[in-house]
Design an enzyme around this catalytic site. Structure first.
Site, mmCIF file in Angstrom:
data_model
loop_
_atom_site.group_PDB
_atom_site.id
_atom_site.type_symbol
_atom_site.label_atom_id
_atom_site.label_comp_id
_atom_site.label_asym_id
_atom_site.label_seq_id
_atom_site.Cartn_x
_atom_site.Cartn_y
_atom_site.Cartn_z
ATOM 1 C CE LYS A 234 -12.771 -4.536 17.522
ATOM 2 N NZ LYS A 234 -13.491 -5.871 17.896
ATOM 3 N NE ARG A 269 -8.373 -8.572 12.704
ATOM 4 C CZ ARG A 269 -8.881 -7.228 12.907
ATOM 5 N NH1 ARG A 269 -9.592 -6.558 13.709
ATOM 6 N NH2 ARG A 269 -9.812 -6.994 11.044
#
Length: 300
Positions: A234, A269
């Protein structure tokens, strides 16, 4: 007794940090960028996806998380029919493959109708980044006896990064997740089926996202639920690595996963399954040996 996460096809032990593999069936994912999509139909190549999933399970993935709508910042929503066209062939294929029987399938969706169809096709867990924005989602999960990941998100993916503000980041995220948990329980979802996700990168600044990676213990204590952290690749990691592009954030993602597990996350995740599994095993081995050495020192 070891805690478990109950889902529609059994239970996952929480005696180690679970690894949820990202299976993006979208043409506009922020990292995968549609690498499995077959043009011009814009549908995933199921055989290629199946091969990747087999490899990830061999490497140690605990859950396969299949999504048909990108929720990256600024993403354009897709209709439910398109979402279903993308994910159902994959879920059906995964369920039919005996090599993948041990890994439950999660469906990454904000839409109750999509979740219902995915569960009927063989998914066992619903991963809802919106925190139950669809008022029918909790009912669908309850009726299927599915596992549920409740994410934290204010607004929509298309606009969520427009000036996110918190006066008390950890307290507000915990309280809002707690209210979503209460709604799920009121609809009939048992507490042992619920995991919460603070939404790293979902309506959060880069600094806020970094703080939430390490907030597992706090959020577990405040919500009463195990915590999943999704930090993989991210944007906030760029700020911590001198501006590295998404293609060069594997090492940073693995470090974030280890930090999350060390600070109380029950699951992470990730895109980089093998590297993350290996790093978490090293962490677990070091902690186990340290505990044994400390116990021996106390007994002397």
């Amino acid at each position: 007794m070891t805690e478990t996460w109950q889902h529609a096809r059994g239970a996952l032990s929480l005696d180690h940090c679970l690894v949820m593999a990202v299976v993006n069936a979208t043409p506009d994912s922020f990292y995968d960028k549609g690498r499995w999509i077959v043009s011009p139909a814009q549908q995933p190549d199921v055989s290629v996806v199946m091969g990747e999933c087999r490899r990830w399970v061999e490497l140690g993935a605990d859950i396969l998380d299949v999504g048909g709508e990108s929720t990256r910042p600024g993403a354009t929503p897709v209709d439910e029919a398109t979402e279903l066209e993308r994910i159902l062939p994959i879920i059906t294929g995964l369920r039919a493959d005996p090599e993948l029987a041990a890994a439950p399938i999660s469906v990454d969706t904000r839409h109750a109708r999509v979740a219902e169809a995915a569960l009927a096709a063989g998914a066992a867990i619903v991963n809802d980044v919106s925190g139950l924005a669809d008022p029918q989602m909790a009912r669908v999960v309850a009726e299927a006896g599915a596992g549920l990941v409740i994410g934290h998100l204010r607004g929509e993916p298309a606009t969520m990064q427009a000036e996110p503000r918190f006066d008390d980041l950890l307290g507000e995220v915990a309280d809002e997740l707690g209210r979503s948990v209460a709604r799920a329980e009121a609809a009939g979802v048992a507490r042992e089926r619920i995991v919460v996700d603070p939404g790293v990168g979902f309506g959060k600044t880069r600094a806020q996202s970094a703080a939430l990676v390490g907030a597992g213990d706090f959020l577990r204590a405040r919500t009463g639920c195990p915590v999943l952290i999704g930090a993989s690749r991210k944007r906030f990691l760029a700020a911590l690595t001198g501006g590295k592009p998404v293609e060069e954030r594997m090492l940073a993602s693995v470090v974030a996963a280890v930090v999350a597990a060390t600070r109380g996350a029950a699951a992470v995740r990730v895109h980089d399954v093998g590297e993350t599994v290996e790093a978490l095993r090293v962490r677990g081995g070091i902690e186990a040996e340290l505990s044994r050495a400390a116990a021996a020192a106390r007994d002397r």
